[in-house]
Motif scaffolding. Structure first.
Motif, PDB file in Angstrom:
ATOM      1  N   TYR A  96       0.836  -1.203   0.000  1.00 36.94           N
ATOM      2  CA  TYR A  96       0.000   0.000   0.000  1.00 36.94           C
ATOM      3  C   TYR A  96       0.874   1.258   0.000  1.00 36.94           C
ATOM      4  CZ  TYR A  96      -2.974   3.727   1.780  1.00 36.94           C
ATOM      5  OH  TYR A  96      -3.626   4.921   1.947  1.00 36.94           O
ATOM      6  N   GLN A 155       1.307   4.145  -2.984  1.00 41.06           N
ATOM      7  CA  GLN A 155       1.031   5.553  -2.724  1.00 41.06           C
ATOM      8  C   GLN A 155       2.216   6.420  -3.100  1.00 41.06           C
ATOM      9  OE1 GLN A 155      -2.045   6.880  -1.499  1.00 41.06           O
ATOM     10  NE2 GLN A 155      -2.596   4.807  -2.126  1.00 41.06           N
ATOM     11  N   TRP A 156       3.408   5.991  -2.771  1.00 43.91           N
ATOM     12  CA  TRP A 156       4.594   6.816  -3.023  1.00 43.91           C
ATOM     13  C   TRP A 156       5.018   6.791  -4.492  1.00 43.91           C
ATOM     14  CZ3 TRP A 156       6.731   4.997   2.198  1.00 43.91           C
ATOM     15  CH2 TRP A 156       6.639   6.036   3.135  1.00 43.91           C
TER      16      TRP A 156
END
Length: 334
Positions: A173, A177-178
């Protein structure tokens, strides 16, 4: 209804009348919730006092057996030694059997050599030889608690550590996101494929990234030792020029950073496990992005508690996976 304490004992502990305690114990109406809570707390306090009496003067010798990089064994040893006094008035001592690499036969032999132990905290390979060695110890009356990586088909009395599959999903996750829309491939580093915990992290990570289209490259069997890991990572990076992110399910992160530096490639995201000395430094220096961590002292305390519970020295309590802490340079514990 019958209870393990007399109504008079509970009433004295709670500061309530015996009639009120009797109504609570028999679940009669007309009792306020806060009064029920006071009775429950009084019973819990009596349980603790009884446990203290059972512990008084007892001596326990525990063995910590781990195949793991020294940076992790040093951190866990410090956690165990810090928690030993917490079990007073019992006297707990610990012996440590720690090594960085070796075969499953070495682990089984190490377990077979244990004598005079009241319990073993074990970080080991999930292999038939280890299962047999654990079962022999348990059969001889020595409870075994697995730590960080489980040996679930053995007769061990419990597992202490994080939900490794959940940790892998959490890492995926954060990675998604990054990285966002960046097409970067991801390197997964494992210290060894025979450690169930790391394998569960990898499965969780891969499952959560399924369908992302990202190239996932695996490096394993370094035992988390820096010089071996650097060579393996460097080879993987040279063969996969699109890899610009790392999920370290095992260790050897100083070496992984060094491999990126040697070929002059930036690492967009680096997710690691455990706040050992190396990872603290790398996190402060901005070389890794985040560390998935759990409180080693809480782990040590729970593992020792499970062993004492097996001997009937403490009342049983439910065991839950250790919570995962997401540690950045800005919330790094002291």
């Amino acid at each position: 209804m019958p209870h393990r304490y007399k109504v008079r004992e509970i009433a004295q502990q709670a500061g309530l009348s015996e009639a009120t305690v009797d109504r609570v114990l028999n679940d009669r109406p007309g009792v306020r919730e806060n009064t029920r809570a006071e009775v429950a707390q009084a019973i819990a306090d009596l349980d603790k006092q009884r446990a203290q009496l059972r512990l008084n003067g007892r001596r326990f010798l525990l063995d910590v057996v781990m195949q793991t990089p020294q940076r992790f064994s040093d951190a866990f040893r410090a956690a165990v030694e810090a928690e030993l006094p917490a079990f007073a008035p019992a006297m707990l001592r610990a012996r440590f059997h720690l090594w960085e690499s070796g075969s499953t036969e070495r682990m089984a032999d190490g377990l077979a050599r244990i004598r005079g132990s009241h319990g073993v905290i074990l970080k080991a390979q999930d292999a038939p030889e280890v299962v047999e060695a654990v079962d022999r110890l348990v059969g001889a009356g020595v409870p075994v608690v697995t730590y960080a990586t489980d040996v679930p088909t053995s007769a061990r009395c419990g597992y202490v550590g994080i939900d490794n599959h959940g940790a892998g999903v959490t890492a995926a996750y954060l990675m998604s996101q990054w990285l966002g829309t960046a097409p970067s491939g991801v390197l997964i580093t494992l210290s060894g494929t025979v450690f169930r915990g790391e394998g569960e992290r990898e499965v969780g990570f891969r499952t959560a990234l399924r369908g992302s289209g990202r190239d996932i490259v695996e490096v394993s069997d370094s035992d988390g030792i820096d010089d071996v890991n650097e060579r393996l990572v460097l080879d993987a990076l040279e063969r996969h020029p699109g890899v610009e992110a790392v999920y370290s399910a095992g260790g050897g992160n100083t070496a992984t950073v060094a491999a990126f530096d040697r070929i002059g490639r930036a690492c967009r995201v680096f997710i690691a496990h455990d706040l050992d000395a190396d990872n603290r430094r790398l996190l402060r220096d901005g070389r890794i992005s985040v560390v998935l961590h759990n409180d080693l002292r809480a782990d040590a305390r729970l593992a020792m508690r499970l062993i004492l519970q097996s001997h009937g020295a403490l009342p049983p309590e439910p065991v839950r996976p250790a919570p995962i802490q997401v540690v950045t340079p800005y919330n790094l514990p002291g």
